[in-house]
Structures are given as C-alpha cells and as structure tokens.
Enzyme design. Structure first.
Site, PDB file in Angstrom:
ATOM      1  N   GLY A  46      99.299   6.636  30.096  1.00 15.89           N
ATOM      2  CA  GLY A  46      98.505   7.997  29.621  1.00 15.89           C
ATOM      3  C   GLY A  46      97.262   8.444  30.663  1.00 15.89           C
ATOM      4  CD  GLN A  51      91.858   9.393  28.710  1.00 13.38           C
ATOM      5  OE1 GLN A  51      92.861   9.528  29.231  1.00 13.38           O
ATOM      6  NE2 GLN A  51      91.236   8.103  28.689  1.00 13.38           N
ATOM      7  CB  CYS A  91      92.655   5.308  24.294  1.00 16.10           C
ATOM      8  SG  CYS A  91      91.571   6.788  24.954  1.00 16.10           S
ATOM      9  CG  LEU A  92      93.796   3.562  30.235  1.00 14.99           C
ATOM     10  CD1 LEU A  92      94.195   4.602  31.827  1.00 14.99           C
ATOM     11  CD2 LEU A  92      93.171   1.956  30.839  1.00 14.99           C
ATOM     12  CG  HIS A 133      96.448   8.407  22.843  1.00 17.89           C
ATOM     13  ND1 HIS A 133      96.324   7.385  22.666  1.00 17.89           N
ATOM     14  CD2 HIS A 133      96.260   9.048  24.033  1.00 17.89           C
ATOM     15  CE1 HIS A 133      95.104   7.187  22.968  1.00 17.89           C
ATOM     16  NE2 HIS A 133      94.878   7.486  24.038  1.00 17.89           N
ATOM     17  CD  GLU A 134      96.775  10.036  27.858  1.00 18.81           C
ATOM     18  OE1 GLU A 134      96.107  10.467  28.161  1.00 18.81           O
ATOM     19  OE2 GLU A 134      97.103   9.114  26.931  1.00 18.81           O
ATOM     20  CG  HIS A 137      92.818  12.093  25.590  1.00 17.81           C
ATOM     21  ND1 HIS A 137      91.636  11.530  25.045  1.00 17.81           N
ATOM     22  CD2 HIS A 137      93.393  10.651  25.879  1.00 17.81           C
ATOM     23  CE1 HIS A 137      91.625  10.239  25.521  1.00 17.81           C
ATOM     24  NE2 HIS A 137      92.890   9.873  26.014  1.00 17.81           N
TER      25      HIS A 137
HETATM   26 NI    NI Z   1      93.601   7.892  25.591  1.00 18.23          NI
END
Ligand code: NI
Length: 161
Positions: A46, A51, A91-92, A133-134, A137
């Site tokens: 995701g 981000q 998470c990225l 999660h997304e 963000h």
């Molecule tokens: Ni993330």
C-alpha cells in the site's frame, strides 16, 4: 510515469492531515499513475499520497487475496469494520521497523475512482489491515504510533533469518 521519492519517518509531512480531493484533474491522474508505478517498484502492499509528499486523501492498496489487483482510493472512508486481528505491520516510510498492530479482520471502504465514480470495496485479513494502515496515513498517523508494541532488533533479525 515516474518513480516518486518515498518520504521517511521524521519528516513532518507524514504527521499532517490530508485534504480531500475536490476535482479529479490531470495532475491527480498523473499522481495515481506515478503512485502505482512507485508502489509496484516497492516491496509494499500500500501507498498513501502523503508518503510521496502530497497532502491529499489518496491511497493505493494491493489486494493480495485477489490476484494483486490494485485499488485506487480517492477520498476513502471506512464505512464498516468487523472482527479483530493482531499481526505484524511495516511501512515503506518506516524502513527496518516492524510492529504488532490490532486491526479489524474485515473492513469496507467507500471511495471515488479515477473516473469520479463512487465505489465500495471489502477487504479481509492483510487487505483489511492495509486499508486501515493507508487510511491512517491520510490522518497523519504512522503504524508505529498506533502499534500494540514494536518488534525488537533481535526479533526482527530472527524473522529475517
Ligand atoms: Ni505506511
């Protein structure tokens, strides 16, 4: 299309609340295309617009339960959630860190697609986790801030073996 730079923890952009998308302009379409390419190039499932430095309510989620199809979610909202699961999350934007998070087992999201049409999608397991999660963000929340606990270095080393 272009690969976008993924912002890392510590950048205050990640703690801001994103604004809704009011019109699907060519810039938004380009952003969706670039986010898709960036997500597919990553190891993640995701990616949310903040981000990549864009404070708009847009997120992409790969549905690993459905042939890795990608949901493009514009102005997404969780309209139903049921059950509970506890599992590992990363998470990225938080490379090398993992945590245990409690999330609903099944989540239904209402969103707008790139053509301006509203749709709903239900995800279970990892996909439900990813939706939560997304969407977090978009409200400036990182998984490590809502985690039950973070894994220790030793635990991570053991997992990565
Ligand atoms: Ni993330």
């Amino acid at each position: 299309m272009a690969l976008l730079n993924i912002i890392k923890k510590g950048d205050e952009t990640l703690s801001k609340i994103c604004k809704p998308v009011t019109a699907i302009t060519p810039r938004i379409i380009t952003l969706l295309d670039d986010m898709r390419e960036t997500l597919l190039d990553s190891e993640g499932v995701g990616l949310a617009a903040p981000q990549v430095g864009i404070l708009r309510r847009i997120a992409l989620v790969i549905d690993t339960n459905d042939n890795d199809r990608i949901y493009e979610l514009i102005n997404p909202e969780i309209i139903a959630a049921e059950g509970e699961q506890e599992g590992m999350e990363g998470c990225l934007s938080v490379p090398g860190e993992w945590g245990i998070n409690r999330r609903p087992m099944k989540v239904t999201v209402k969103a707008t697609d790139r053509n301006g049409n509203e749709f709903t999608v239900t995800g279970e397991g990892l996909t439900a986790r990813c939706f939560c999660h997304e969407l977090d963000h978009l409200d400036g929340k990182l998984f490590c801030e809502v985690a039950e606990r973070m894994l220790t270095k030793e635990e991570i080393e053991e997992l990565m073996g």
